[in-house]
Write an enzyme that holds these catalytic residues in place. Structure first.
Site, short mmCIF file in Angstrom:
data_model
loop_
_atom_site.label_atom_id
_atom_site.label_comp_id
_atom_site.label_asym_id
_atom_site.label_seq_id
_atom_site.Cartn_x
_atom_site.Cartn_y
_atom_site.Cartn_z
N HIS A 135 0.81 -1.23 0.00
CA HIS A 135 0.00 0.00 0.00
C HIS A 135 0.84 1.27 0.00
O HIS A 135 0.56 2.24 0.72
CB HIS A 135 -0.96 0.01 1.19
CG HIS A 135 -1.94 -1.13 1.20
ND1 HIS A 135 -2.42 -1.70 0.04
CD2 HIS A 135 -2.51 -1.81 2.23
CE1 HIS A 135 -3.26 -2.68 0.36
NE2 HIS A 135 -3.33 -2.78 1.66
N HIS A 206 -9.93 1.11 0.67
CA HIS A 206 -9.73 -0.07 1.52
C HIS A 206 -10.75 -0.12 2.65
O HIS A 206 -10.39 -0.37 3.80
CB HIS A 206 -8.30 -0.06 2.09
CG HIS A 206 -7.78 -1.41 2.48
ND1 HIS A 206 -8.37 -2.19 3.44
CD2 HIS A 206 -6.72 -2.14 2.03
CE1 HIS A 206 -7.70 -3.31 3.60
NE2 HIS A 206 -6.68 -3.30 2.73
N GLU A 345 -11.66 -4.58 -2.96
CA GLU A 345 -10.79 -3.49 -3.40
C GLU A 345 -10.54 -3.56 -4.90
O GLU A 345 -9.71 -4.35 -5.36
CB GLU A 345 -9.45 -3.56 -2.66
CG GLU A 345 -9.57 -3.62 -1.14
CD GLU A 345 -8.31 -4.14 -0.50
OE1 GLU A 345 -7.24 -3.50 -0.71
OE2 GLU A 345 -8.36 -5.17 0.19
#
Length: 381
Positions: A135, A206, A345
């Site tokens: 991420h 998310h 996602e």
């Protein structure tokens, strides 16, 4: 007479100030208080913004990490339910970094060993997931403060400038994320980014969804459909192997609606489920993706709440909250245990910069990265 007029004016000013302060301190429908999100983080102001539509739906978003904090939608009895996990103050997000509800970038999901090739060179990133980068690294956008502009009751724009070299990524990237709430209980998120150097980008949201009316109830009974015939398996370090495998006759087959629990029990000893302690895999969405065909559909038998997810992205990460261990206390004082939330996602495939045969995540100067995701809430008939 003049004295009386001044006295009346003073009283009116006091009443106006009192009402103004009262409005400022009012809780949202979800029970969140704006003042608990007003702080200074990394020298920038954080706040809580509320989107509303004519149908009574409410979404609360903080500009810290572009995070969705709450989504209030009606269940089959007309009662509003908060359907995402999160926290009731900014400090819980800042002190204990997490991805709850966040706008993720520059690159969603994992990049193996924090390295990838670009124009003959090797780009090296900060590691924040063992030997790997996840991420966007420790400086990922979920840990940055966006500039916010609430354009209307139903529209919020968030902007951020990611400096050249941030977290190791090349190029200064200007990003804009818009959150638009429609009257039909639809949340549309549009992503836009431009760079001054060749780079990679892969953005998503998310949010951890729980449609059951409260995260004390696990998402195991949620019934899930994913419009995908294949998924990307993982190695022992949860990095995509580069293979694409068919879901037919495996635990990963959500082409027909099935509860999360039934899917897990269908083949509980599957090596991929053992690796991730549940589902934490990218699905290769069918080419039939369109505004009429959802990438995924999930609903809760407890509340009847239904969520359809649409996207322009080629992949969808399905994560069943396997790493939640009860150590984080969320809204309403509820501790988040394993399977407390379900993430859907939309994204490009994990570790795509190291997989040249997969859809490219490269963004060139002069081009614009765009991506759209739609979350449409309703009731199962």
């Amino acid at each position: 007479m003049k004295k009386n007029s001044l006295g009346i004016l003073s009283v009116l000013v006091l009443i106006w100030c009192s009402c103004s302060n009262h409005r400022e301190e009012q809780k949202t429908v979800s029970g969140l208080e704006r003042k608990n999100f007003q702080s200074i983080v990394k020298g920038k102001e954080t706040d809580l913004f509320t989107l509303k539509n004519a149908s009574g739906m409410e979404i609360c978003i903080t500009n810290y990490g572009g995070r969705i904090v709450s989504i209030m939608v009606p269940d089959r009895d007309g009662k509003l339910q908060d359907v995402v996990l999160g926290f009731d103050n900014i400090q819980e997000y800042v002190v204990k970094p997490s991805s709850f509800g966040a706008t993720v970038g520059r690159f969603a999901n994992r990049i193996a060993y924090g390295k990838f090739p670009l124009d003959g060179d090797t780009v090296s990133l900060g590691l924040n997931n063992g030997n790997h980068t996840i991420h966007g690294g420790a400086e990922g956008w979920q840990n940055q403060v966006f500039d916010a502009e609430q354009v209307a009751d139903s529209l919020l724009l968030l902007r951020y400038v990611s400096k050249d070299g941030e977290a190791g990524f090349p190029g200064e990237v200007h990003v804009e994320v818009s959150f638009r709430l429609e009257d039909d209980h639809t949340l549309k998120i549009d992503y836009l980014a431009k760079t001054d150097k060749k780079t990679v980008i892969n953005m998503t949201n998310h949010s951890f969804f729980n449609l059951s009316g409260g995260p004390k109830n696990a998402i195991l009974d949620h019934v899930l459909l994913v419009n995908a015939d294949a998924y990307t398996p993982l190695n022992g370090e949860l990095i995509t192997t580069g293979d694409i495998e068919n879901v037919a006759s495996t635990a990963f087959d959500f082409t027909n609606p099935i509860s999360v629990e039934a899917a897990l029990q269908r083949d509980s000893l599957h090596p991929q489920l053992q690796l991730a302690q549940g589902f934490d895999h990218n699905y290769v969405l069918r080419d039939t993706r369109s505004p009429e065909v959802p990438a995924a559909r999930v609903y809760s038998p407890r509340t009847g709440i239904l969520l359809d997810v649409y996207t322009t992205e080629p992949g969808l990460q399905v994560y069943t909250g396997n790493m939640l261990d009860g150590s984080r206390q969320g809204k309403g004082g509820i501790f988040y245990h394993k399977y407390a939330g379900l993430c859907l996602e939309p994204q490009h495939y994990p570790d795509s910069p190291n997989k040249p045969n997969w859809p490219s995540t490269i963004l060139e100067p002069g081009n614009t990265y765009t991506s759209s995701s739609i979350y449409r809430f309703g009731l199962k008939e």
